[in-house]
Design a protein around this motif. Structure first.
Motif, PDB file in Angstrom:
ATOM      1  N   ALA A   1     141.293 150.995  -2.436  1.00 22.28           N
ATOM      2  CA  ALA A   1     140.325 151.588  -1.536  1.00 22.28           C
ATOM      3  C   ALA A   1     139.765 151.806  -2.936  1.00 22.28           C
ATOM      4  O   ALA A   1     138.029 151.777  -2.683  1.00 22.28           O
ATOM      5  N   ALA A   2     139.665 152.259  -3.780  1.00 18.09           N
ATOM      6  CA  ALA A   2     139.458 152.526  -5.361  1.00 18.09           C
ATOM      7  C   ALA A   2     138.488 150.918  -5.180  1.00 18.09           C
ATOM      8  O   ALA A   2     137.711 150.776  -6.169  1.00 18.09           O
ATOM      9  N   GLY A   3     139.584 150.179  -5.547  1.00 15.58           N
ATOM     10  CA  GLY A   3     138.921 148.436  -5.432  1.00 15.58           C
ATOM     11  C   GLY A   3     137.784 148.431  -4.918  1.00 15.58           C
ATOM     12  O   GLY A   3     137.359 147.632  -5.103  1.00 15.58           O
ATOM     13  N   GLY A   4     137.874 148.994  -3.732  1.00 14.21           N
ATOM     14  CA  GLY A   4     136.653 148.354  -2.672  1.00 14.21           C
ATOM     15  C   GLY A   4     136.500 147.211  -1.955  1.00 14.21           C
ATOM     16  O   GLY A   4     135.775 146.635  -1.689  1.00 14.21           O
ATOM     17  N   GLN A   5     137.765 145.828  -2.536  1.00 14.50           N
ATOM     18  CA  GLN A   5     137.340 144.791  -2.308  1.00 14.50           C
ATOM     19  C   GLN A   5     137.813 144.194  -1.083  1.00 14.50           C
ATOM     20  O   GLN A   5     138.492 144.449  -0.518  1.00 14.50           O
ATOM     21  N   ALA A   6     137.007 144.210  -0.452  1.00 10.02           N
ATOM     22  CA  ALA A   6     137.207 143.427   1.145  1.00 10.02           C
ATOM     23  C   ALA A   6     138.673 142.668   1.545  1.00 10.02           C
ATOM     24  O   ALA A   6     139.402 143.481   2.314  1.00 10.02           O
ATOM     25  N   LYS A   7     138.749 141.962   0.511  1.00 10.20           N
ATOM     26  CA  LYS A   7     140.183 140.609   0.262  1.00 10.20           C
ATOM     27  C   LYS A   7     140.889 141.283   0.382  1.00 10.20           C
ATOM     28  O   LYS A   7     142.712 141.069   0.871  1.00 10.20           O
TER      29      LYS A   7
ATOM     30  N   LEU B   1     141.199 144.429   1.551  1.00  6.07           N
ATOM     31  CA  LEU B   1     141.657 146.023   2.172  1.00  6.07           C
ATOM     32  C   LEU B   1     141.872 145.426   3.711  1.00  6.07           C
ATOM     33  O   LEU B   1     142.263 146.583   4.369  1.00  6.07           O
ATOM     34  N   GLU B   2     141.472 144.239   4.053  1.00 12.61           N
ATOM     35  CA  GLU B   2     141.472 143.243   5.434  1.00 12.61           C
ATOM     36  C   GLU B   2     142.262 143.313   6.093  1.00 12.61           C
ATOM     37  O   GLU B   2     143.380 142.554   5.915  1.00 12.61           O
TER      38      GLU B   2
ATOM     39  N   ALA C   1     136.129 145.670  -9.341  1.00 10.75           N
ATOM     40  CA  ALA C   1     137.413 146.545  -9.877  1.00 10.75           C
ATOM     41  C   ALA C   1     138.430 145.877  -9.196  1.00 10.75           C
ATOM     42  O   ALA C   1     138.766 145.710  -8.163  1.00 10.75           O
ATOM     43  N   PHE C   2     139.863 146.251  -9.924  1.00 10.75           N
ATOM     44  CA  PHE C   2     141.374 145.686  -9.254  1.00 10.75           C
ATOM     45  C   PHE C   2     141.621 147.561 -10.285  1.00 10.75           C
ATOM     46  O   PHE C   2     142.088 147.409 -11.263  1.00 10.75           O
TER      47      PHE C   2
END
Ligand SMILES: *Cc1c(COP(=O)(O)O)cnc(C)c1O
Length: 393
Positions: A140-146, A148-149, A130-131
């Motif tokens: 945080a909602a999207g949850g993609q590490a790239k 969040l990092e 998700a985006f």
């Protein structure tokens, strides 16, 4: 090494400088013309310099630009009433962007449970791939590490389940879940539509467990998929929905739409924005709706989209080594590439056709909704030429 350039290095920009736009065409400072199947990432929904939008914006610019939400803004009341009339919603909150529309949606859901005696019910369940934007809550909602990092602890209360996995979703929705948040068609994730039957089942899981269904139609909304909103294809309605991109057609604004019941916690003083819903944005938004809601406009989108997707399917047949799949609805189409999607985007650009890369090795085609059949054919011709050159290597 630090660069001397004054802009943040967050974008690897293509060295093209567009000066003017008209309809589906963009012209560079060197006078080169490009066919715009990117539309500023599904934003320029009515193409560039649409006369009705230019008139609405300049007409308002001569009267009044900004007020703040300390005063009544008739354009907001009118646009909200029209959106309520055209959708499931009873209430609207105007924002400046998609991420802010999502922030409002998340706050609306949590606040609903807070004032109804369930203050711990804060969880938001989302889908992998998700985006939802680039604010601290939406990454945080999207949850993609790239995304969040390096930005500190992930905001609490957001859990991802695998894309389309109903069992995992059902297990993740508990008495602590405020809402399930999904894009009916993942955009950045690679034009991945949620199967209509799966969407109906998600609606049912939310109903059974007392959670709210929050849809992110920032990219898929406002006619993009051939319906006013993509969820209409599944015959369901959400409780809360975030909208942006196409609704402003290039003027930056968004809106959070909600049922009266889901928005019952959003009372005076609980949320706000300085610019959201300002007179310029509202003048443009109302003008966009004039065009999108006109009789036959959605039919036009579906007709052109059929021609375009049929053309893409024959390109897939012709270039099986380059195209694995063609997917999407309306004018939200994705080419799943067998080779690098970046190479395909570049090859298209070399034929003066703009497209947008997405996740899952996909090239997105998001042309203005005003695209004509002839312009669709011109686009297909350029894609054909690009793929032909890629095949020859
Ligand atoms: C673009 C997008 C957003 C974020 O919108 P911004 O205006 O960039 O904040 C959120 N959700 C989806 C599905 C999007 O495509």
């Amino acid at each position: 090494m630090a660069s001397a350039a004054p802009l943040y290095e967050t974008y690897n920009r293509v060295p093209l400088r567009f000066e003017r736009g008209e309809g589906v065409w963009l012209t560079t400072d060197k006078g080169e013309r490009y066919l715009d199947f990117a539309a500023g990432i599904a934003v320029s929904s009515l193409g560039h310099s649409h006369p009705h939008l230019v008139e609405a914006l300049t007409g308002q610019a001569e009267k009044l630009w900004h007020l703040s939400n300390l005063y009544e803004i008739p354009g907001q009341e009118r646009l909200a009433a029209r959106l309520v009339e055209a959708t499931f919603a009873d209430k609207a909150f105007f924002t400046n962007s998609g991420a802010e529309a999502l922030e409002c949606a998340i706050k609306t859901a949590r606040r609903h449970f807070y004032i109804n005696g369930e203050p711990d019910r804060i969880g938001i369940v989302t889908m992998e791939g998700a985006f939802h934007g680039r604010t601290l809550a939406t990454i945080a909602a999207g949850g993609q590490a790239k995304y969040l990092e390096g930005f500190g602890p992930k905001a609490p209360g957001f859990d991802q389940v695998p894309f389309g996995d109903l069992d995992a979703l059902e297990a993740a929705v508990t008495e602590k879940t405020a809402g399930v948040l999904i894009e009916p068609v993942q955009g950045e994730g690679g034009i991945r539509p949620i199967d209509p039957d799966v969407l109906r089942k998600i609606r049912k899981i939310c109903d059974d467990k007392g959670a709210l269904l929050i849809l992110d139609e920032v990219q898929s909304g406002v006619g993009r998929t051939g319906r006013l909103f993509a969820h209409e294809w599944a015959g369901i309605t959400p409780d809360i929905m975030a909208v942006a991109k196409g609704i402003g057609a290039g003027f930056p604004f968004g809106v959070c739409l909600s049922t009266a019941s889901a928005a019952d916690g959003m009372t005076a003083g609980t949320h706000g924005t300085t610019y959201g819903g300002n007179p310029l944005a509202m003048a443009v938004g109302n003008a966009v709706l004039d065009v999108i809601l006109e009789d036959g406009f959605l039919d036009h989108i579906n007709d052109v989209a059929n021609a375009l997707s049929q053309g893409l399917v024959s390109l897939k047949d012709r270039y099986p080594d380059l195209i694995e799949d063609v997917r999407g609805n309306g004018l939200m189409l994705g080419i799943k590439c067998a080779k690098s999607n970046m190479e395909v985007v570049q090859a298209f650009r070399a034929e003066n056709l703009l497209s947008v890369p997405a996740g899952d090795n996909v090239v997105r085609l998001l042309p203005p909704l005003t695209l004509t059949a002839e312009e669709a054919r011109e686009g297909l011709k350029r894609m054909d030429a690009a793929l032909e050159k890629l095949t020859r290597g």
